[in-house]
Enzyme design. Structure first.
Site, PDB file in Angstrom:
ATOM      1  N   ASP A  60     -10.085  -5.740  -3.045  1.00  0.00           N
ATOM      2  CA  ASP A  60      -9.489  -4.683  -2.224  1.00  0.00           C
ATOM      3  C   ASP A  60     -10.358  -3.437  -2.365  1.00  0.00           C
ATOM      4  O   ASP A  60     -10.502  -2.893  -3.467  1.00  0.00           O
ATOM      5  CB  ASP A  60      -8.062  -4.422  -2.735  1.00  0.00           C
ATOM      6  N   SER A 108       0.832  -1.198   0.000  1.00  0.00           N
ATOM      7  CA  SER A 108       0.000   0.000   0.000  1.00  0.00           C
ATOM      8  C   SER A 108       0.872   1.257   0.000  1.00  0.00           C
ATOM      9  O   SER A 108       1.619   1.469  -0.947  1.00  0.00           O
ATOM     10  CB  SER A 108      -0.957  -0.062   1.197  1.00  0.00           C
ATOM     11  N   HIS A 120      -7.372  -6.092   1.043  1.00  0.00           N
ATOM     12  CA  HIS A 120      -6.186  -5.244   1.268  1.00  0.00           C
ATOM     13  C   HIS A 120      -5.348  -5.716   2.454  1.00  0.00           C
ATOM     14  O   HIS A 120      -4.326  -5.129   2.751  1.00  0.00           O
ATOM     15  CB  HIS A 120      -6.678  -3.806   1.519  1.00  0.00           C
TER      16      HIS A 120
END
Ligand SMILES: N[C@@H](CCC(=O)N[C@@H](CS)C(=O)NCC(=O)O)C(=O)O
Length: 277
Positions: free
Chosen positions: A220, A144, A253
């Site tokens: 995600d 991320s 995620h």
């Protein structure tokens, strides 16, 4: 630097250190996994974590130690920002402590401590070299915000890294809400300045000297608005770079997603670090 925690794992050692970081002007902790029979030439993989993380999320949740031990990889997990009561912060989870975005801030009140690019690229490797004798070739990966950090730092400092990968990276931060918020705070209002730290923009302008491996989860919740992996694919086409974005059906995620494909990334890095000139 001070050893503050140590555990045997897969015949290697999971350690945690505290040290005074000159570039950040504060005390920092970082974690390092040393595989069995590590040597000064062992290859290193830097892991950059995402929003809200410390060095511990990766260590405890990614399940990377077994494969790293088998492959002889040293894993280095830094924190995600400068820390401390005297360090500027924000109540939001996506700005300030836990959200350093791996850039050197130029704006008040951030510029005194928020120099994560210098810390990751210069100071931490020098610290590992002088204190532990580690001077092997380095790869970089992350998740991320840390995926943004891994790709953008590698593109900005290609001489420092020999392998690059990312999980769910914020691929085009100058054009997504997380990046716009952080970059306007840390770097000011000039969007041209933001683009110097944007993986998709950097990749469109320069052919990457190594293949880049990226995994994203199709479930995600941040994919379309914040991560924008298609920007990275377009940029790779424009510059002729080798970027493989794999869309993993049903994954989200979380570190469950990261852990599911960690071994493949570690093998990718080990291959690149041991076979590329
Ligand atoms: N907490 C945030 C999201 C933060 C988040 O998902 N952080 C990711 C990196 S971007 C993470 O790794 N969190 C820590 C963990 O899962 O251990 C929210 O409420 O939307």
């Amino acid at each position: 630097m001070e050893l503050i925690d140590q555990h045997r794992a897969f015949d290697g050692e999971q350690r945690r250190y505290r040290h005074k970081a000159r570039s950040l002007d504060c005390d920092m902790t970082f974690s390092v996994f040393l595989p069995p029979k590590w040597r000064s030439e062992s290859p290193l993989l830097y892991w950059l974590s995402g929003l809200t993380c410390t060095d511990e999320n990766f260590v405890q949740k990614a399940g990377a130690q077994r494969a790293a031990a088998a492959l002889g990889l040293v894993l280095v997990a830094p924190d995600t920002s400068p820390r401390g009561e005297t360090v500027a912060n924000d109540e939001a989870y996506d700005l300030g402590q836990g959200a350093g975005f791996y850039v050197n801030a130029t704006e008040e009140p951030w510029s005194r401590h928020y120099r994560m690019e210098d810390y990751i690229v210069e100071e931490l490797p020098a610290q590992l070299r002088s204190e532990l004798g580690l001077r092997g070739r380095s790869g970089i990966s992350g998740h991320s915000m840390g995926g943004h950090g891994a790709i953008s730092l590698a593109l900005k400092h290609p001489e420092r890294y020999s392998s690059v990968s990312a999980f769910a990276p914020i691929a085009n931060p100058s054009a997504c809400p997380w990046g716009e918020k952080a970059f306007s705070a840390y770097l000011g209002k000039n969007r041209r300045e933001w683009e110097r730290h944007d993986s998709a923009v950097l990749l469109a302008e320069h052919k990457a000297p190594w293949p880049i491996l990226v995994d994203v989860g199709s479930s995600d919740g941040f994919l379309a608005e914040q991560l924008r992996p298609e920007a990275l694919e377009r940029a790779a086409l424009a510059s002729g770079s080798e970027v493989s974005v794999r869309r993993r059906e049903g994954y989200d995620h979380s570190y469950f997603f990261v852990a599911s494909f960690m071994d493949e990334h570690l093998q990718f890095h080990a291959d690149q670090l041991t076979t590329r000139p």
